[in-house]
Enzyme design. Structure first.
Site, PDB file in Angstrom:
ATOM      1  N   THR A 198       0.820  -1.222   0.000  1.00 21.80           N
ATOM      2  CA  THR A 198       0.000   0.000   0.000  1.00 21.80           C
ATOM      3  C   THR A 198       0.850   1.267   0.000  1.00 21.80           C
ATOM      4  O   THR A 198       1.954   1.275   0.571  1.00 21.80           O
ATOM      5  CB  THR A 198      -0.893   0.007   1.255  1.00 21.80           C
ATOM      6  OG1 THR A 198      -1.460   1.301   1.421  1.00 21.80           O
ATOM      7  CG2 THR A 198      -0.126  -0.311   2.531  1.00 21.80           C
TER       8      THR A 198
ATOM      9  N   TYR B 123      -2.126   0.136   9.921  1.00 16.04           N
ATOM     10  CA  TYR B 123      -2.360  -0.552   8.649  1.00 16.04           C
ATOM     11  C   TYR B 123      -1.086  -0.518   7.799  1.00 16.04           C
ATOM     12  O   TYR B 123      -0.591  -1.557   7.349  1.00 16.04           O
ATOM     13  CB  TYR B 123      -3.527   0.108   7.901  1.00 16.04           C
ATOM     14  CG  TYR B 123      -3.651  -0.349   6.475  1.00 16.04           C
ATOM     15  CD1 TYR B 123      -3.946  -1.672   6.186  1.00 16.04           C
ATOM     16  CD2 TYR B 123      -3.438   0.537   5.417  1.00 16.04           C
ATOM     17  CE1 TYR B 123      -4.034  -2.105   4.859  1.00 16.04           C
ATOM     18  CE2 TYR B 123      -3.530   0.121   4.106  1.00 16.04           C
ATOM     19  CZ  TYR B 123      -3.819  -1.209   3.832  1.00 16.04           C
ATOM     20  OH  TYR B 123      -3.897  -1.634   2.527  1.00 16.04           O
TER      21      TYR B 123
END
Ligand code: UDP
Length: 335
Positions: A117, A141
């Site tokens: 990501t 995350y």
């Protein structure tokens, strides 16, 4: 010879399965159906319902299906949720990924493609951000994903194993043929939320932060169409099979849109002037992040086909309508 797709019943994974089938590959899906759907896996594709961190199960799947490559999508992906509940992110995204990689090494699976990501960059110093920028995730995350990138680097050095890490920017849109799309009921992603509001499935929506140091004060993101994204994985698979070295690439269009830009495009494409509330910042959000994409183009030969925000929004709207009809039909059947 098959390709194991973890999370293949989910949003991006289900597009990957279609891409693999279209390329004549044999996908096998492993998904616990926590956010994915059985119907999203095409008929004829084996679906194993279970946990990708369950080593006994994964060993069995690798042996039974002759798995030669793994594309690992299954993960928790909501930034604010990771801020509120970091341990579940480290458990699911990091600890279980370690188990999956261990199964790959043990089972002789030499090729591994990992969904990472843009969140690994945190708040980049400059945009577009290249893969060589410092890694400084600001959310659990992002950290949970970065640790897996590091594991893969170490494992590639130690074993006969090669990987490609793809750092996704903001994934949006749906299969242009309308076969699958973003179907999570409580999805929090901007385009999904805006489209649901335009269709009246929500009464309004919020803009999280209008005081960022960006041209209009709202956050700037790089929205990549989902079929373009999964094609980068197909390109990565071919690259690894040709003997390519382990590699990390950004996946985005090198173009930023603000939250307010996106909302305006959704209003224009849908023809609905829906209600938008201006709210405070959401924790864990960087102000602006846009992908530098020279590497994915050069090393993997990737070429985007859907770099057009209106087209992405049109696909998302069409999919949302289909999904709504399907849900209505299903609730009709139950009554
Ligand atoms: N966003 C927003 N309203 C929403 C959902 C998202 O203003 O209902 C903003 C969010 O704060 C961020 C951008 O839209 O600046 C993209 O968020 P999203 O959750 O889609 O993806 P992320 O960038 O967090 O991966």
């Amino acid at each position: 010879m098959s390709v194991l797709v973890t999370g293949g019943a989910g949003y991006i994974g289900s597009h990957m399965v279609l891409e693999l089938l279209d390329a004549g590959e044999q996908p096998v899906v492993l998904d616990n159906l926590s956010t994915g759907f059985r119907w999203a896996v095409p008929e004829g594709v084996p679906l194993i319902i279970g946990d990708f961190g369950d080593q006994a199960l994964v060993d069995q799947v690798i042996a039974d299906h002759g798995v030669t490559a793994i594309i690992h999508f299954a993960a928790k992906i909501v930034v604010p949720e990771s801020v509120a509940d970091p341990l579940s992110y480290y458990e699911n995204n990091t600890a279980k990924a370690r188990n999956l990689i261990a199964c790959a090494v043990k089972g002789g699976v030499k090729h591994f493609i990992f969904s990472s990501t843009a969140a690994v960059y945190g708040e980049p110093k400059a945009n577009p951000v290249t893969e060589n920028e410092p890694l400084a995730p600001v959310s659990p995350y992002g950290r949970s994903k970065l640790m897996v990138e590091w594991m893969l680097e170490d494992v590639s050095r130690a074993h006969d194993f090669k990987h490609v890490v793809l750092r996704y920017f903001n994934v949006a849109g749906a299969d242009p043929k309308g076969r699958t799309g973003q179907s999570t009921p409580n999805a929090t992603h901007l385009i999904k939320v805006a489209v649901q509001t335009a269709l009246g499935h929500r009464k309004d929506m919020e803009v999280f932060g209008t005081d960022y140091p960006t041209p209009d004060g709202s956050c700037l993101r790089d929205y990549i169409q989902v079929s373009d994204l999964v094609r980068a994985h197909m390109d990565a698979l071919r690259y690894l099979r040709k003997g390519g070295e382990s590699l990390t690439c950004n996946c985005g269009y090198e173009r930023g849109y603000s939250v307010l830009d996106v909302i305006n495009v959704v209003k224009k494409v849908s023809g609905v002037d829906f209600r938008v509330k201006l709210s405070g910042r959401r924790p864990g959000d960087p102000a602006a992040i846009v992908a530098g994409n020279a590497r994915v183009r050069e090393k993997l030969g990737w070429k985007p086909l859907f770099d057009d925000l209106s087209q992405i929004v049109t696909q998302a709207l069409n999919w949302e309508r289909r999904l709504h009809n399907r849900q209505n039909q299903e609730s009709g059947k139950k009554e």
